[in-house]
Design a protein around this motif. Sequence first.
Motif, PDB file in Angstrom:
ATOM      1  N   UNK A 203       0.810  -1.211   0.000  1.00 12.53           N
ATOM      2  CA  UNK A 203       0.000   0.000   0.000  1.00 12.53           C
ATOM      3  C   UNK A 203       0.840   1.256   0.000  1.00 12.53           C
ATOM      4  N   UNK A 204       0.222   2.351   0.425  1.00 11.97           N
ATOM      5  CA  UNK A 204       0.885   3.651   0.415  1.00 11.97           C
ATOM      6  C   UNK A 204       2.211   3.618   1.162  1.00 11.97           C
ATOM      7  N   UNK A 265       1.522  -4.796   3.309  1.00 13.63           N
ATOM      8  CA  UNK A 265       2.742  -4.010   3.556  1.00 13.63           C
ATOM      9  C   UNK A 265       2.397  -2.522   3.462  1.00 13.63           C
ATOM     10  N   UNK A 266       2.335  -1.831   4.609  1.00 14.13           N
ATOM     11  CA  UNK A 266       1.953  -0.421   4.585  1.00 14.13           C
ATOM     12  C   UNK A 266       0.594  -0.244   3.950  1.00 14.13           C
ATOM     13  N   UNK A 267      -0.258  -1.219   4.171  1.00 18.97           N
ATOM     14  CA  UNK A 267      -1.562  -1.304   3.508  1.00 18.97           C
ATOM     15  C   UNK A 267      -2.620  -1.587   4.567  1.00 18.97           C
ATOM     16  N   UNK A 268      -3.714  -0.844   4.525  1.00 23.86           N
ATOM     17  CA  UNK A 268      -4.719  -0.953   5.584  1.00 23.86           C
ATOM     18  C   UNK A 268      -5.566  -2.214   5.481  1.00 23.86           C
ATOM     19  N   UNK A 288       0.092  -7.968   8.847  1.00 20.87           N
ATOM     20  CA  UNK A 288       0.068  -6.552   8.483  1.00 20.87           C
ATOM     21  C   UNK A 288       1.314  -5.875   9.035  1.00 20.87           C
ATOM     22  N   UNK A 289       1.991  -5.123   8.171  1.00 16.10           N
ATOM     23  CA  UNK A 289       3.202  -4.392   8.544  1.00 16.10           C
ATOM     24  C   UNK A 289       2.925  -2.907   8.418  1.00 16.10           C
ATOM     25  N   UNK A 290       3.164  -2.140   9.461  1.00 16.04           N
ATOM     26  CA  UNK A 290       2.910  -0.699   9.430  1.00 16.04           C
ATOM     27  C   UNK A 290       3.803  -0.013  10.456  1.00 16.04           C
TER      28      UNK A 290
END
Length: 539
Positions: A203-204, A265-268, A288-290
């Motif tokens: 993601x973003x 990955x950096x994705x909601x 989920x990775x954030x």
Amino acid sequence: MNVAELVGRTLAELGAGTAFGVVGSGNFEVTNALRAGGVRFVAARHEGGAASMADAYARMSGKVSVLSLHQGCGLTNAVTGITEAAKSRTPMLVLTADSAGASVLSNFRVDQDGLAAAVGAVPERVHSAASAVADTVRAFRTARQQRRTVVLNLPLDVQAEPAPPSPSLPEIPGPAAVRPDAASVAAFADLLAAAERPVFIAGRGARGSREPLRELASRCGALLATSAVAHGLFHGDEFALGISGGFASPTTAELILGADLVVGWGCALNMWTTRHGKLLSPHAKLVQVDVEQAALGAHRPVDLGVVGDVAATAVEVLAAAKERQGYRTEEVAARIAAGRWNDVEHEDLSGDGRIDPRTLSKLLDELLPAERIVSIDSGNFMGYPSAYLSVPDEQGFCFTQAFQSIGLGLGTAIGAALARPDRLPVLGTGDGGFHMALSELDTAVRLGLPLVVVVYHDAAYGAEIHHFGDADMTTVRFPDSDLAAIGRGFGCTGVTVRSAGDLSAVRDWLAGPRTAPLVIDAKIADDGGSWWLAEAFRH
């Protein structure tokens, strides 16, 4: 020098990117100080357009952009664009005048701090001459390091105060990488080792992390997908699926649904990216990775949440990951190659003076140079340019859709074009959004941008037409308009497209000097409601 000039000069010295805005008496001096300090200023025709320009510029350039506004009405005119930027965590500084402290009866007076906070931006204020530099540095640091949209209020009485001697300014680096803890890395590696069909959805937060993610995916046999905002991140990889969610091709949807491990990955992993969860097998493990703890599991429960920067986490997990074939077989590669939207057969609905939006989009993808930067407005049409117009990397796609407002597209395209002047800027918009933003055609012409504006023109607010079925549609249908002629009135090249043959005019423009924008008034056939919107409205 007064405080207004000091603030402008300070932002210039801190390394602010391009500034956008509409200048009034309240922000006249601070804007000129920005310019005197070497910051480029782009005068828009409306504050709303300027806000989208600044948002897109920051997303595509990696710099903190500036939006310069008059007090009161200047700020309120820009609120929708500021809201989009705030919800998208765009590092942007809104430099807005504010009524003087004693002017409680001024008609310009609104609670600007409260307004900023209400839409998710960070309110800041220049409190006095003595604190002006510290206040400005603090606001800039928050925008850059925390990836936040910051509204810096500059009261008129404080602006007019004499400036004190300016201190030396600190270097403000970008966000620091957040390394995951060892236990999370080990647990992540174990899940990858057990997975037979892993899929990564970036993601973003994964923008700029292409190679670490590709290396890890190759090691563990994962397929690669993105959310819409990260479209293009894995362009050219044979195991790249494209966009996950509503814009996914049938093949992409099937392969994601077949995964036994999905990593955001950096994705909601929100409803748009997962089709309300329908793209995720109930038997699949979710990771989920954030960089923010609060983001983990916010939209759906996850089996493992990892606090960490995407690139740093991918590198550390790679060191612990085992070699696996996983989902990467010749059969799957062949399915991916044959299953991209541009290769999916469709019944061409062109005829009676209207062109099928799928046919139009496929032909434009073939016509337009590959080095492009595509921006998207909102509406029923938006899946077509998103799915069919390929982009060279994640810096080739600007998707200002967090707030789902129509009318932001033209400003978005202008800001993106200024951030990446090496690429052909392309806008996909509907007639509704185009009419809303029409004044900014003047800005694009003034700047001499070689902007291709593709208007998917159905003379309606198409989303409502298809959502409400047999209801009275009087309120959302409009008379057909000659948008090509309107474009020519602003100084653009304007062409009307009703069939594939009409695209010869686009070829002619591409072969020319491209010194002014091209407006393509594409009269599109009724698609019966786009596939992605039908899926969204089903819930």
